[in-house]
Motif scaffolding. Structure first.
Motif, PDB file in Angstrom:
ATOM      1  N   ALA A  32      -9.064  -2.951   0.856  1.00 28.91           N
ATOM      2  CA  ALA A  32      -7.796  -3.585   0.467  1.00 28.91           C
ATOM      3  C   ALA A  32      -7.901  -4.912   0.198  1.00 28.91           C
ATOM      4  O   ALA A  32      -8.633  -5.504   1.061  1.00 28.91           O
ATOM      5  CB  ALA A  32      -6.670  -3.019   1.377  1.00 28.91           C
ATOM      6  N   VAL A  33      -6.957  -5.612  -0.525  1.00 30.65           N
ATOM      7  CA  VAL A  33      -6.939  -7.057  -0.717  1.00 30.65           C
ATOM      8  C   VAL A  33      -5.727  -7.463  -0.654  1.00 30.65           C
ATOM      9  O   VAL A  33      -4.830  -7.251  -1.207  1.00 30.65           O
ATOM     10  CB  VAL A  33      -7.703  -7.658  -2.045  1.00 30.65           C
ATOM     11  CG1 VAL A  33      -7.609  -8.903  -2.119  1.00 30.65           C
ATOM     12  CG2 VAL A  33      -9.065  -6.998  -2.256  1.00 30.65           C
ATOM     13  N   ILE A  34      -5.474  -8.346   0.397  1.00 26.67           N
ATOM     14  CA  ILE A  34      -4.122  -8.937   0.586  1.00 26.67           C
ATOM     15  C   ILE A  34      -4.167 -10.444   0.207  1.00 26.67           C
ATOM     16  O   ILE A  34      -4.916 -11.251   0.646  1.00 26.67           O
ATOM     17  CB  ILE A  34      -3.742  -8.913   2.247  1.00 26.67           C
ATOM     18  CG1 ILE A  34      -4.029  -7.716   2.826  1.00 26.67           C
ATOM     19  CG2 ILE A  34      -2.389  -9.509   2.350  1.00 26.67           C
ATOM     20  CD1 ILE A  34      -3.262  -6.553   2.399  1.00 26.67           C
ATOM     21  N   ASP A  42       6.280  -4.396  10.375  1.00 22.87           N
ATOM     22  CA  ASP A  42       5.636  -3.610  11.556  1.00 22.87           C
ATOM     23  C   ASP A  42       5.390  -2.396  11.127  1.00 22.87           C
ATOM     24  O   ASP A  42       6.203  -1.750  10.309  1.00 22.87           O
ATOM     25  CB  ASP A  42       6.299  -3.610  12.917  1.00 22.87           C
ATOM     26  CG  ASP A  42       6.404  -5.008  13.684  1.00 22.87           C
ATOM     27  OD1 ASP A  42       5.970  -6.006  13.308  1.00 22.87           O
ATOM     28  OD2 ASP A  42       7.432  -5.317  14.113  1.00 22.87           O
ATOM     29  N   HIS A  43       4.201  -1.438  11.535  1.00 27.23           N
ATOM     30  CA  HIS A  43       4.068   0.044  11.315  1.00 27.23           C
ATOM     31  C   HIS A  43       4.129   0.156   9.922  1.00 27.23           C
ATOM     32  O   HIS A  43       4.299   1.163   9.440  1.00 27.23           O
ATOM     33  CB  HIS A  43       5.218   0.790  11.928  1.00 27.23           C
ATOM     34  CG  HIS A  43       5.395   0.719  13.258  1.00 27.23           C
ATOM     35  ND1 HIS A  43       4.864   1.204  14.199  1.00 27.23           N
ATOM     36  CD2 HIS A  43       6.290  -0.245  14.071  1.00 27.23           C
ATOM     37  CE1 HIS A  43       5.244   0.873  15.227  1.00 27.23           C
ATOM     38  NE2 HIS A  43       5.850  -0.014  15.338  1.00 27.23           N
ATOM     39  N   ALA A  44       3.597  -0.911   8.998  1.00 24.70           N
ATOM     40  CA  ALA A  44       3.398  -0.540   7.601  1.00 24.70           C
ATOM     41  C   ALA A  44       1.928  -0.023   7.321  1.00 24.70           C
ATOM     42  O   ALA A  44       1.138  -0.378   8.114  1.00 24.70           O
ATOM     43  CB  ALA A  44       3.779  -1.661   6.794  1.00 24.70           C
ATOM     44  N   THR A  45       1.751   0.417   6.261  1.00 21.96           N
ATOM     45  CA  THR A  45       0.541   0.848   5.810  1.00 21.96           C
ATOM     46  C   THR A  45       0.082   0.257   4.399  1.00 21.96           C
ATOM     47  O   THR A  45       0.986   0.494   3.545  1.00 21.96           O
ATOM     48  CB  THR A  45       0.106   2.545   5.986  1.00 21.96           C
ATOM     49  OG1 THR A  45       0.297   2.760   7.176  1.00 21.96           O
ATOM     50  CG2 THR A  45      -1.381   2.640   5.100  1.00 21.96           C
ATOM     51  N   VAL A  46      -1.200  -0.327   4.297  1.00 24.44           N
ATOM     52  CA  VAL A  46      -1.528  -0.835   2.983  1.00 24.44           C
ATOM     53  C   VAL A  46      -2.865   0.363   2.774  1.00 24.44           C
ATOM     54  O   VAL A  46      -3.667   0.151   3.571  1.00 24.44           O
ATOM     55  CB  VAL A  46      -1.940  -2.110   2.833  1.00 24.44           C
ATOM     56  CG1 VAL A  46      -2.540  -2.574   1.543  1.00 24.44           C
ATOM     57  CG2 VAL A  46      -0.841  -3.211   3.278  1.00 24.44           C
ATOM     58  N   ALA A  69      -0.283  -3.435  -5.677  1.00 22.52           N
ATOM     59  CA  ALA A  69       0.080  -2.366  -4.707  1.00 22.52           C
ATOM     60  C   ALA A  69       1.689  -2.289  -4.849  1.00 22.52           C
ATOM     61  O   ALA A  69       2.287  -3.315  -5.252  1.00 22.52           O
ATOM     62  CB  ALA A  69      -0.047  -2.928  -3.104  1.00 22.52           C
ATOM     63  N   ARG A  70       2.294  -1.111  -4.736  1.00 20.65           N
ATOM     64  CA  ARG A  70       3.735  -0.824  -4.631  1.00 20.65           C
ATOM     65  C   ARG A  70       3.865   0.118  -3.521  1.00 20.65           C
ATOM     66  O   ARG A  70       3.186   0.964  -3.244  1.00 20.65           O
ATOM     67  CB  ARG A  70       4.177  -0.396  -6.130  1.00 20.65           C
ATOM     68  CG  ARG A  70       3.519   0.915  -6.354  1.00 20.65           C
ATOM     69  CD  ARG A  70       3.815   1.405  -7.824  1.00 20.65           C
ATOM     70  NE  ARG A  70       3.132   2.463  -8.363  1.00 20.65           N
ATOM     71  CZ  ARG A  70       3.018   3.757  -8.060  1.00 20.65           C
ATOM     72  NH1 ARG A  70       4.125   3.923  -7.288  1.00 20.65           N
ATOM     73  NH2 ARG A  70       2.398   4.669  -8.325  1.00 20.65           N
ATOM     74  N   GLN A  71       5.278   0.114  -3.127  1.00 17.11           N
ATOM     75  CA  GLN A  71       5.758   1.201  -2.038  1.00 17.11           C
ATOM     76  C   GLN A  71       5.720   2.336  -2.556  1.00 17.11           C
ATOM     77  O   GLN A  71       6.077   2.874  -3.749  1.00 17.11           O
ATOM     78  CB  GLN A  71       7.313   0.901  -1.584  1.00 17.11           C
ATOM     79  CG  GLN A  71       7.593   1.711  -0.792  1.00 17.11           C
ATOM     80  CD  GLN A  71       8.939   1.248  -0.149  1.00 17.11           C
ATOM     81  OE1 GLN A  71       9.244   0.165  -0.196  1.00 17.11           O
ATOM     82  NE2 GLN A  71       9.782   2.508   0.288  1.00 17.11           N
TER      83      GLN A  71
END
Length: 83
Positions: A32-34, A42-46, A69-71
């Motif tokens: 993944a690239v941020i 908190d508690h999110a996932t990529v 990326a999108r939700q």
């Protein structure tokens, strides 16, 4: 494996510094690239291979995937359905 977190960019002839904020218990997938200025709750996932564009805010308890990326899911709604 690895992921890339970028906190700077070169825009219009200037170095731009934009911190990345990563919350508690966050999962960042392989490759993944941020990009600069991203905030991950908190508690999110990529997901693996996702590219999160600069200055994106990822809310807590959500799952993001894709390029860009999108939700794709809200964990809060799923957790309430299971209760």
């Amino acid at each position: 494996g690895d992921a890339t977190v970028i906190c700077h960019s070169y825009e219009r002839g200037k170095l731009v510094i934009a911190p990345v904020t990563i919350g508690k218990y966050v999962d960042i997938g392989l490759n993944a690239v941020i990009m600069p200025g991203v905030t991950i709750g908190d508690h999110a996932t990529v997901a693996a291979g996702a590219i999160v564009l600069k200055n994106t805010t990822i809310p807590a308890n959500t799952v993001w995937a894709g390029i860009p990326a999108r939700q794709i899911r809200d964990r809060t709604q799923r957790d309430h359905a299971l209760a």
